[in-house]
Design an enzyme around this catalytic site. Sequence first.
Site, mmCIF file in Angstrom:
data_model
loop_
_atom_site.group_PDB
_atom_site.id
_atom_site.type_symbol
_atom_site.label_atom_id
_atom_site.label_comp_id
_atom_site.label_asym_id
_atom_site.label_seq_id
_atom_site.Cartn_x
_atom_site.Cartn_y
_atom_site.Cartn_z
ATOM 1 N N ASP A 121 0.883 -1.164 0.000
ATOM 2 C CA ASP A 121 0.000 0.000 0.000
ATOM 3 C C ASP A 121 0.920 1.214 0.000
ATOM 4 O O ASP A 121 1.580 1.506 0.998
ATOM 5 C CB ASP A 121 -0.894 -0.009 1.242
ATOM 6 C CG ASP A 121 -1.854 1.176 1.311
ATOM 7 O OD1 ASP A 121 -1.615 2.183 0.622
ATOM 8 O OD2 ASP A 121 -2.836 1.104 2.071
ATOM 9 N N VAL A 122 0.983 1.924 -1.119
ATOM 10 C CA VAL A 122 1.977 2.992 -1.264
ATOM 11 C C VAL A 122 1.738 4.159 -0.319
ATOM 12 O O VAL A 122 2.633 4.992 -0.129
ATOM 13 C CB VAL A 122 2.069 3.500 -2.721
ATOM 14 C CG1 VAL A 122 2.502 2.391 -3.658
ATOM 15 C CG2 VAL A 122 0.747 4.122 -3.171
ATOM 16 N N ASN A 133 2.682 4.260 -10.643
ATOM 17 C CA ASN A 133 1.393 4.139 -11.306
ATOM 18 C C ASN A 133 0.218 4.040 -10.348
ATOM 19 O O ASN A 133 -0.912 4.341 -10.717
ATOM 20 C CB ASN A 133 1.424 2.898 -12.215
ATOM 21 C CG ASN A 133 0.076 2.532 -12.759
ATOM 22 O OD1 ASN A 133 -0.479 3.246 -13.592
ATOM 23 N ND2 ASN A 133 -0.472 1.406 -12.296
ATOM 24 N N TYR A 139 -8.885 14.278 -7.063
ATOM 25 C CA TYR A 139 -8.071 13.656 -8.104
ATOM 26 C C TYR A 139 -7.311 14.705 -8.901
ATOM 27 O O TYR A 139 -6.099 14.587 -9.135
ATOM 28 C CB TYR A 139 -8.975 12.834 -9.020
ATOM 29 C CG TYR A 139 -8.245 12.055 -10.084
ATOM 30 C CD1 TYR A 139 -7.616 10.852 -9.781
ATOM 31 C CD2 TYR A 139 -8.203 12.502 -11.403
ATOM 32 C CE1 TYR A 139 -6.961 10.126 -10.765
ATOM 33 C CE2 TYR A 139 -7.561 11.784 -12.387
ATOM 34 C CZ TYR A 139 -6.939 10.588 -12.063
ATOM 35 O OH TYR A 139 -6.281 9.869 -13.048
ATOM 36 N N LYS A 191 -3.201 15.329 -9.291
ATOM 37 C CA LYS A 191 -2.516 15.197 -10.571
ATOM 38 C C LYS A 191 -1.798 16.495 -10.963
ATOM 39 O O LYS A 191 -0.743 16.453 -11.602
ATOM 40 C CB LYS A 191 -3.508 14.760 -11.647
ATOM 41 C CG LYS A 191 -4.039 13.345 -11.435
ATOM 42 C CD LYS A 191 -2.918 12.326 -11.295
ATOM 43 C CE LYS A 191 -3.437 10.917 -11.134
ATOM 44 N NZ LYS A 191 -2.348 9.903 -11.043
#
Length: 273
Positions: free
Chosen positions: A82-83, A109, A178, A182
């Site tokens: 789990d990053v 990713n 989101y 980004k």
Amino acid sequence: MDVMGGVEDQDGGRRVAVVTGAGSGIGRAVAVALDGAGWSVVLAGRRETALAETAGAMGRGGAPGPGAGSAAGAGVLSVPTDVSRPEDVDALFAAVGERYGRLDLLFNNAGTFGPGGIKVEDLPYSAWRKVVDTNLTGTFLCAQAAFRLMKAQDPQGGRIINNGSISAHAPRPDSVAYTATKHGMTGLTKSLSLDGRPYRIACGQIDIGNAATDMTERMRQGVPQADGELAVEPVMDVTDVARTVLHMAELPLEANVQFATVLATAMPFVGRG
């Protein structure tokens, strides 16, 4: 570079790549492409069963065992990760160092879109935090760990490719978390690229629009547009994204694709809104 026999590092061995979010979609497609081009690929993701499926798609077979450092068939290292958890990221890159002794590529990713269709004023803090922790903090943690390996190894250097999005340029309606992450990814990519120069660490970003994955299946049903209408959007084959990442990955470290945008040709991006 030995094109026929697979990609080789300066010691004559296979180059080593870490792919996060490798259990599905773009991550799986990129892992398969790298494997096919002769890279040793480390699969990282939250779900062990999904990592096993990716290993199978790579023609390696086998299932990942429990915990960091378990092998998913010959030549594949599968590390449940789990990053957003620093301890998981530390375990991932410790496993890479122990198994291979070096790292040539990180494809950052892993990410999540978060809940859709929620207005800014109604978005729960917990939902905001989950998207930020995964998309932005997770990318940073993995890049930081990769930097440490790439800086210390001999020969020094490597490449980091961050998965941005065309939402790094233009948002969709009701996508504040989101979109913010980004846009943050773009700043992270630029800083990593600059800070990596003294150590031969190249960093670039691929901004993807409407690759055909489970995450974009809703595009075929119709998604909200900036004018309030619903519209079906075209998608592209995810293998075309993988081919682009592979091209970026196989450049010599003296060359770098700083930013690349790959999208379904007719999707509403240029002229969006």
